[in-house]
Design a protein around this motif. Sequence first.
Motif, PDB file in Angstrom:
ATOM      1  N   ARG A 222      -6.279  -4.706   3.155  1.00  0.00           N
ATOM      2  CA  ARG A 222      -5.248  -3.929   2.471  1.00  0.00           C
ATOM      3  C   ARG A 222      -5.872  -2.924   1.513  1.00  0.00           C
ATOM      4  NH1 ARG A 222      -3.147  -9.075   1.693  1.00  0.00           N
ATOM      5  NH2 ARG A 222      -3.423  -8.950  -0.571  1.00  0.00           N
ATOM      6  N   GLU A 223      -6.874  -3.364   0.761  1.00  0.00           N
ATOM      7  CA  GLU A 223      -7.524  -2.465  -0.192  1.00  0.00           C
ATOM      8  C   GLU A 223      -8.229  -1.314   0.530  1.00  0.00           C
ATOM      9  OE1 GLU A 223     -10.790  -2.585  -3.859  1.00  0.00           O
ATOM     10  OE2 GLU A 223     -10.502  -4.340  -2.558  1.00  0.00           O
ATOM     11  N   ALA A 224      -8.916  -1.621   1.634  1.00  0.00           N
ATOM     12  CA  ALA A 224      -9.651  -0.588   2.362  1.00  0.00           C
ATOM     13  C   ALA A 224      -8.703   0.422   3.008  1.00  0.00           C
ATOM     14  CB  ALA A 224     -10.530  -1.238   3.431  1.00  0.00           C
ATOM     15  N   ALA A 225      -7.475  -0.006   3.344  1.00  0.00           N
ATOM     16  CA  ALA A 225      -6.536   0.895   4.019  1.00  0.00           C
ATOM     17  C   ALA A 225      -5.796   1.803   3.041  1.00  0.00           C
ATOM     18  CB  ALA A 225      -5.527   0.070   4.821  1.00  0.00           C
ATOM     19  N   LEU A 226      -5.800   1.498   1.778  1.00  0.00           N
ATOM     20  CA  LEU A 226      -5.001   2.246   0.807  1.00  0.00           C
ATOM     21  C   LEU A 226      -5.314   3.742   0.765  1.00  0.00           C
ATOM     22  CD1 LEU A 226      -4.827  -0.256  -2.199  1.00  0.00           C
ATOM     23  CD2 LEU A 226      -2.924   0.553  -0.798  1.00  0.00           C
ATOM     24  N   PRO A 227      -6.565   4.174   0.749  1.00  0.00           N
ATOM     25  CA  PRO A 227      -6.810   5.624   0.643  1.00  0.00           C
ATOM     26  C   PRO A 227      -6.236   6.432   1.800  1.00  0.00           C
ATOM     27  CG  PRO A 227      -8.792   4.381   0.120  1.00  0.00           C
ATOM     28  CD  PRO A 227      -7.812   3.399   0.678  1.00  0.00           C
ATOM     29  N   TYR A 228      -6.028   5.812   2.952  1.00  0.00           N
ATOM     30  CA  TYR A 228      -5.516   6.547   4.108  1.00  0.00           C
ATOM     31  C   TYR A 228      -4.031   6.899   3.963  1.00  0.00           C
ATOM     32  CZ  TYR A 228      -9.873   5.255   6.415  1.00  0.00           C
ATOM     33  OH  TYR A 228     -11.197   5.111   6.738  1.00  0.00           O
ATOM     34  N   VAL A 229      -3.357   6.273   2.994  1.00  0.00           N
ATOM     35  CA  VAL A 229      -1.936   6.561   2.798  1.00  0.00           C
ATOM     36  C   VAL A 229      -1.730   8.019   2.405  1.00  0.00           C
ATOM     37  CG1 VAL A 229       0.111   5.967   1.442  1.00  0.00           C
ATOM     38  CG2 VAL A 229      -1.447   4.179   2.188  1.00  0.00           C
ATOM     39  N   THR A 230      -2.712   8.614   1.747  1.00  0.00           N
ATOM     40  CA  THR A 230      -2.573  10.015   1.321  1.00  0.00           C
ATOM     41  C   THR A 230      -2.444  10.963   2.504  1.00  0.00           C
ATOM     42  OG1 THR A 230      -4.979  10.254   1.219  1.00  0.00           O
ATOM     43  CG2 THR A 230      -3.852   9.557  -0.795  1.00  0.00           C
ATOM     44  N   HIS A 231      -2.908  10.538   3.689  1.00  0.00           N
ATOM     45  CA  HIS A 231      -2.787  11.356   4.891  1.00  0.00           C
ATOM     46  C   HIS A 231      -1.480  11.081   5.635  1.00  0.00           C
ATOM     47  CE1 HIS A 231      -6.966  12.481   4.307  1.00  0.00           C
ATOM     48  NE2 HIS A 231      -7.320  11.195   4.302  1.00  0.00           N
ATOM     49  N   THR A 232      -0.732  10.047   5.207  1.00  0.00           N
ATOM     50  CA  THR A 232       0.526   9.678   5.881  1.00  0.00           C
ATOM     51  C   THR A 232       1.591   9.478   4.802  1.00  0.00           C
ATOM     52  OG1 THR A 232      -0.835   8.479   7.483  1.00  0.00           O
ATOM     53  CG2 THR A 232       1.553   8.148   7.615  1.00  0.00           C
ATOM     54  N   PRO A 233       2.170  10.559   4.268  1.00  0.00           N
ATOM     55  CA  PRO A 233       3.125  10.439   3.161  1.00  0.00           C
ATOM     56  C   PRO A 233       4.318   9.542   3.468  1.00  0.00           C
ATOM     57  CG  PRO A 233       2.449  12.726   3.473  1.00  0.00           C
ATOM     58  CD  PRO A 233       1.926  11.961   4.639  1.00  0.00           C
ATOM     59  N   ALA A 234       4.657   9.391   4.746  1.00  0.00           N
ATOM     60  CA  ALA A 234       5.808   8.551   5.087  1.00  0.00           C
ATOM     61  C   ALA A 234       5.588   7.097   4.687  1.00  0.00           C
ATOM     62  CB  ALA A 234       6.104   8.646   6.585  1.00  0.00           C
ATOM     63  N   LEU A 235       4.327   6.686   4.487  1.00  0.00           N
ATOM     64  CA  LEU A 235       4.023   5.299   4.142  1.00  0.00           C
ATOM     65  C   LEU A 235       3.809   5.103   2.640  1.00  0.00           C
ATOM     66  CD1 LEU A 235       1.699   4.120   7.066  1.00  0.00           C
ATOM     67  CD2 LEU A 235       4.185   4.013   6.839  1.00  0.00           C
ATOM     68  N   LEU A 236       4.144   6.099   1.846  1.00  0.00           N
ATOM     69  CA  LEU A 236       4.006   5.930   0.396  1.00  0.00           C
ATOM     70  C   LEU A 236       4.821   4.743  -0.140  1.00  0.00           C
ATOM     71  CD1 LEU A 236       3.966   9.616  -0.910  1.00  0.00           C
ATOM     72  CD2 LEU A 236       2.114   7.933  -1.014  1.00  0.00           C
ATOM     73  N   PRO A 237       5.986   4.403   0.432  1.00  0.00           N
ATOM     74  CA  PRO A 237       6.671   3.195  -0.043  1.00  0.00           C
ATOM     75  C   PRO A 237       5.825   1.930   0.063  1.00  0.00           C
ATOM     76  CG  PRO A 237       8.202   4.561   1.184  1.00  0.00           C
ATOM     77  CD  PRO A 237       6.848   5.189   1.341  1.00  0.00           C
ATOM     78  N   LEU A 238       4.956   1.849   1.083  1.00  0.00           N
ATOM     79  CA  LEU A 238       4.066   0.688   1.175  1.00  0.00           C
ATOM     80  C   LEU A 238       3.002   0.729   0.084  1.00  0.00           C
ATOM     81  CD1 LEU A 238       3.575   0.320   5.042  1.00  0.00           C
ATOM     82  CD2 LEU A 238       4.973  -1.082   3.511  1.00  0.00           C
ATOM     83  N   LEU A 239       2.604   1.921  -0.329  1.00  0.00           N
ATOM     84  CA  LEU A 239       1.677   2.038  -1.455  1.00  0.00           C
ATOM     85  C   LEU A 239       2.339   1.483  -2.723  1.00  0.00           C
ATOM     86  CD1 LEU A 239      -0.973   3.139  -2.700  1.00  0.00           C
ATOM     87  CD2 LEU A 239       0.203   5.334  -3.005  1.00  0.00           C
ATOM     88  N   VAL A 240       3.637   1.766  -2.894  1.00  0.00           N
ATOM     89  CA  VAL A 240       4.361   1.233  -4.046  1.00  0.00           C
ATOM     90  C   VAL A 240       4.379  -0.288  -4.005  1.00  0.00           C
ATOM     91  CG1 VAL A 240       6.616   1.122  -5.157  1.00  0.00           C
ATOM     92  CG2 VAL A 240       5.775   3.302  -4.274  1.00  0.00           C
TER      93      VAL A 240
END
Length: 432
Positions: A74-92
């Motif tokens: 989960r930690e390693a995948a977090l930076p890739y969220v910036t390339h997929t804005p639709a998944l920002l809710p999962l970042l929250v």
Amino acid sequence: MSSSAYEDVADHFARVLKGADAGAWADLDGHVRDVIRWGDHVPAPGAWLSAAPGRVPAALELALALCGPDGRTREAALPYVTHTPALLPLLVIRCADWAEPVRERARELLRAELPGLSPEALAAVAAVVLREARRLRGEAAYDLLTARLREAPEAHVLALCAGEDRAVRRLAHRVVVDRALLSPARLASIAATDPDVVVQDLCATAAIAAAGGTVDETVLLPLLGSRAGRVRAAGVTALRRTGRAAEAEPFLYDRSVLVRACARWTLRQTGTDPLPLYRAACAAGDRTPDFAAVGLGECGDRAADAPALWALIAHERPRVRAGAVAGLRLLDAVRFQRLVPLLDDTSPRVVREAAKALAPWADHFPAGALSRVPGDAPADAVADGVADAVAEAPADVPIRAPGGVTAPEPRPWALRVLRLARWLNRSRSAAT
């Protein structure tokens, strides 16, 4: 992960992306974790992180890694969220993760992403933030969101005020009030038209406070003309501040109990006793306001005002009759025999008030008599059940309102109820 489980997760993810509510993201998070934990781990979530470093994953691949049970993935995948804005809710959601390294990294990324979001993306993220704020460790994302809204462009905040998510709209209006982004007139207009009672209260209070001692027509008219009683009550209270307390008199007869109470308070602050006004209104005959009788019951005297209310139970308008019954109940001046005929009134409003007033005597009625649908004829079984008991009961039941005004004549079933009640009372007296 088995193919069927993978397809199930893919379908769930597709539905969430189509615009489901904020809670759907948390459901997806739990669903993915359960499938991975208890299903077949083929392929393992996040395998692409080591197989092809630097590759931008597909949205579903990234979602599986962000929701998986392994905290390092989960930690390693977090930076890739910036390339997929639709998944920002999962970042929250990861900002409240139980693993400290994951949540700390997620919070850093969210802090960096919030300033660049469009109003639409900000609304979607805000809805999830407010939902997740209820969770343990969910307050950090909430603090980041509120800090951003205090500095966001005015257009972005106002766009949130018109959003669909109720919690987001409430937060946006609080920020608008705190930042004084709208004029008192605009706040009053929102209070008068918004369907959310929280927003109504917030904007009505803010409009009056922002206007200070110069509350003018642009603020008062929307408040006093609102369909919401809470908003009208705020406007009535504001009349005193403008030196126009006398204009509160018409609101003594408002349909809202809160507005009537505020009107009485406003008049009393300037030395005007509302009780004589209520008495005069109730004695006005055909010109009696619909809710004057219930207002008299709210502040009147039982000995002095009950006769006037009894006279109004024969009024031609149903709202006045219903208000008179409610006023008698509030004054504790209900008389069982005199109110029973109103259970057969042609107006459902009057029947409801009569049933409420007669509730303490429910044991005097056949089962269900006080809860029957207004307009329905009494059931034959009810009539047959009391026929034998009332055979010897007196037939004459004088029912007259004070002042010689004849009340509506009861129908046969109501007479039978009265006879039964008298018979029961005599039986109890004889037994004691």
